[in-house]
Enzyme design. Structure first.
Site, mmCIF file in Angstrom:
data_model
loop_
_atom_site.group_PDB
_atom_site.id
_atom_site.type_symbol
_atom_site.label_atom_id
_atom_site.label_comp_id
_atom_site.label_asym_id
_atom_site.label_seq_id
_atom_site.Cartn_x
_atom_site.Cartn_y
_atom_site.Cartn_z
ATOM 1 C CE LYS A 55 -10.445 7.757 3.683
ATOM 2 N NZ LYS A 55 -9.261 7.380 2.967
ATOM 3 C CE LYS B 239 -5.863 2.806 -2.451
ATOM 4 N NZ LYS B 239 -7.185 2.949 -3.020
ATOM 5 N N PRO B 240 -0.013 2.381 -3.818
ATOM 6 C CG PRO B 240 1.083 2.446 -5.879
ATOM 7 C CD PRO B 240 -0.004 1.737 -5.136
ATOM 8 C CB VAL C 5 1.427 12.917 5.845
ATOM 9 C CG1 VAL C 5 2.813 12.681 5.273
ATOM 10 C CG2 VAL C 5 1.144 11.942 6.971
ATOM 11 C CG ASP D 24 -7.016 -0.325 -0.300
ATOM 12 O OD1 ASP D 24 -6.600 -0.872 -1.350
ATOM 13 O OD2 ASP D 24 -7.673 0.722 -0.299
ATOM 14 C CB VAL E 207 -8.715 13.188 2.602
ATOM 15 C CG1 VAL E 207 -7.785 13.601 3.741
ATOM 16 C CG2 VAL E 207 -8.869 11.687 2.572
ATOM 17 C CG MET F 138 -12.508 3.493 1.134
ATOM 18 S SD MET F 138 -11.117 3.066 2.136
ATOM 19 C CE MET F 138 -10.559 1.660 1.247
#
Lengths: 226, 457
Positions: free
Chosen positions: B91, B186-187, B142, B184, B76, B73
């Protein structure tokens, strides 16, 4: 740093001094391993470094010849051979002409041989000691960094995870000891490993001439530990 | 040397020499240091992500520090916002996306919606816009790892996994109530900060960059390729235009399954409890999140959360004691153990009493057949011994029984030794006492039916 240590400028000498100080132990252990007593080995190590630093030692560590580890071992062997020769000469009453330890250094090849099948047991022992020194320096660097940040305790409790993942270590216990959640412990371990990885690379980076040699040198050090 | 000296490496089992720095196995430590770190996400596509130097001129108000991740996508970067002296994650969406028709209008509309999501478990969006050729999101930075990286750092115990699921559910419940699907999960999108707090990133961005209600085929294809097929609900492939919050619940189920087993639930997958020791009731939750038919799934994230909470509140779900699941209402396994041990000891006392009593009775019987002046006195003594031993034994047995019952039913103590102790105790009770018959049958039926609880605890 090997690059910096080349030449006769005062800063080059200082850089070499730092390097030698850092790798004093492998040299000392190597000499012990060859059957000398601790005191003799200590004196000899001291003498070796004094003479190395007095001469323009690192000149021979040319980029194509690679690693400081190999250079130092070569210089050390040359130094020992030289000493033996001088001792013999003195016995025969000849005047001792102290040669610079580098002169004719190529005959003992201070350049580099990666796993050299002809290397002696002592060579492997030297490299093993070197690997331990690299590990020790990297650990100390990470530890002092964390201690400065007030996270000394974190280092103490979490450093066992530097060996990688194993079921035999309990993150829950570590979390309890540190008063953190297990999630926070995972984050801290991940970070500790990353810092250690960087510290190892930095440490090895000081002993090789090109950045792309770091991985190869690390691989070699792991091999000599097996 | 700060570590207790161990003689062998807990990982490779090799002996650790005395000169090893910090008492750590040098080989394992250096080998670990030589491993390539798990990438934040794998760069897809052929063009390399724009470098810090390429991006920086478009963001004069930021100091772009480093590239921290690249995915389908976009890319970052970690950046500093000097005006507010804070770190942000920037992003930058990929060029191809920004070039799609009507992208900008859709982007701005969606961005306004996403900016509304303010929740402690959701990565906050500070700003969005376009700068030069780049459409971007400026987000909360984060300081931590994503779930994928955390799984590589020793994995999760079932109770840790369930605790994380509760936080993820809190975020999903909030966003679903705001009408926003993640699409979306996901881990890689579940972050854990340095205090262990869960933060979900990239809410709704999958829709923004690809899947769109108009069901434009190329865009959808793009969206499908961008998303992570293993974590997508079946309907996200089959009817991408008709997807609701239950798709996020499916994805959550895949993440939970992976946390519990380390594998993806592909094909006819094994139940989590078949792969590792854990409470079998976790299976039911996992299966309900992973149902192919969305009507068979949990309908809301709130439902999942409630179910998980109920499970963790009443039971320790794995072998390790985890503070987060030991809620005040939870039973303390330590006190159950005390009851069980005290009960067992008293029962042993009762057995000793019974044996003493029986031997005293035997003595009495022998004396009965004796003749002589001292016989009556001896008999009285033996008799009183028998009575004393049997009454002490009975009292001990009675108190012991009460304690055992408290441990079994009240404290729900579940240890293997206790299972076998209760088994023997019940059988002996059946043989020995009429009252014991009843207790014995009840206990026997109870513990036999719940044998697996003893196995897993």
């Amino acid at each position: 740093m090997v690059m910096r240590a080349r030449g006769d400028a005062p800063e080059a000498r200082a850089a070499l001094g730092e390097l030698c100080e850092a790798y004093w132990t492998p040299v000392f252990r190597f000499l012990c391993r060859e059957g000398r007593g601790e005191n003799e080995s200590r004196d000899l190590t001291q003498e070796f470094f004094t003479r190395l630093l007095a001469g323009s030692g690192v000149e021979k560590a040319e980029p194509e010849k690679g690693r400081f580890r190999s250079y130092l071992l070569g210089a050390l062997k040359h130094f020992l051979a030289e000493r033996k020769r001088n001792a013999g000469r003195q016995k025969r009453g000849g005047g001792a002409v102290v040669e610079s330890i580098e002169s004719g250094g190529t005959e003992t090849s201070p350049g580099m041989q990666i796993p050299d099948p002809g290397a002696t047991v002592s060579d492997a022992w030297f490299d093993r000691g070197w690997a331990l020194a690299v590990m020790d320096h990297a650990l100390t660097a990470v530890q002092s960094g964390l201690e400065e940040a007030g996270k000394g305790k974190q280092f103490e409790v979490l450093n066992p995870w530097l060996i990688g993942d194993t079921e035999n270590l309990s993150q829950a216990d570590a979390a309890e000891e540190l008063g953190m959640t297990t999630g926070a412990v995972k984050v801290a371990i991940h970070r500790l490993r990353k810092e250690f990885r960087n510290a190892v690379e930095t440490e090895i980076g000081q002993t090789v001439t090109r950045p792309d040699e770091i991985k190869e040198e690390l691989r070699y050090l792991i091999e000599v530990l097996s | 040397m700060t570590n207790p000296t161990t003689t062998s490496c807990p990982k490779c089992g090799a002996p650790i020499s005395e000169d090893a720095p910090q008492g750590l196995c040098p080989k394992c430590v250096l080998a670990e240091a030589s491993t390539v770190p798990e990438p934040t996400s794998s760069p897809r596509g052929k063009t390399p992500p724009p470098t810090v130097e390429e991006v920086a001129p478009h963001f004069p108000e930021l100091e772009i520090l480093e590239l921290i991740g690249a995915g389908g996508m976009g890319v970052v970067y970690k950046a500093r916002q000097p005006k507010l002296d804070r770190l942000v994650a920037l992003k930058v969406l990929s060029h191809d996306l920004a070039a799609a028709p009507a992208f900008e209008e859709r982007f701005n509309r969606e961005a306004r919606v996403l900016a509304r999501l303010s929740h402690p478990n959701i990565v906050a969006i500070f700003d969005t816009g376009t700068a030069g050729p780049h459409a971007y999101f400026m987000m909360e930075y984060v300081d931590g790892v994503n779930l994928r990286q955390a799984m590589h750092t020793g994995g999760f115990t079932p109770s840790e996994a369930l605790a994380l699921v509760q936080d993820i559910c809190a975020a999903l419940k909030f966003s679903h109530e705001e009408g926003i699907l993640h699409r979306d999960i996901k881990p890689e999108n579940v972050l854990i900060d340095s205090r262990g707090q869960v933060k979900i990133a990239d809410f709704g961005i999958a829709k923004l960059v690809g899947q769109d209600e108009t069901n434009d085929v190329t865009l959808t294809m793009q969206g499908a390729a961008l998303g992570s097929p293993h974590y997508m609900a079946p309907e996200q492939f089959e009817t991408p235009g008709d997807v609701d919050q239950r798709a996020d619940i499916y994805s959550l189920g895949v993440v939970l399954y992976e946390m519990l087993t380390g594998e993806l639930p592909l094909g006819r997958f094994a139940l989590p409890s078949e792969k590792a020791a854990m409470d079998a009731r976790i299976d039911a939750i996992v299966l309900r999140t992973l149902a192919k038919e969305r009507d068979a799934r949990f309908q809301t994230a709130g439902e999942v959360r409630t179910e998980v909470e109920t499970l963790t509140r009443n039971h320790n779900t794995d072998k390790s004691v985890d503070e987060r699941t030991n809620l005040p209402e939870a039973r303390d396994p330590k006190s159950g153990r005390k009851f069980a041990i005290a009960g067992a000891c008293l029962q042993l006392g009762a057995v000793v009493g019974a044996i003493t009593s029986v031997s005293a009775w035997t003595q009495t019987m022998k004396i009965t057949s004796m003749r002589g002046a001292e016989a009556p006195a001896m008999m009285a003594e033996a008799l009183s011994q028998a009575v004393l031993a049997s009454s002490i034994g009975s009292v001990l047995g009675l108190i012991g029984t009460v304690l055992l019952l408290v441990a079994l039913f009240g404290q729900e103590y579940r240890a293997k030794w206790f299972y076998w102790f209760m088994m023997i105790y019940s059988i002996l009770s059946l043989i020995a006492f009429p009252v014991g018959t009843v207790i014995g049958i009840i206990c026997l039926v109870y513990i036999t039916k719940r044998k697996e609880e003893f196995e897993t605890n």
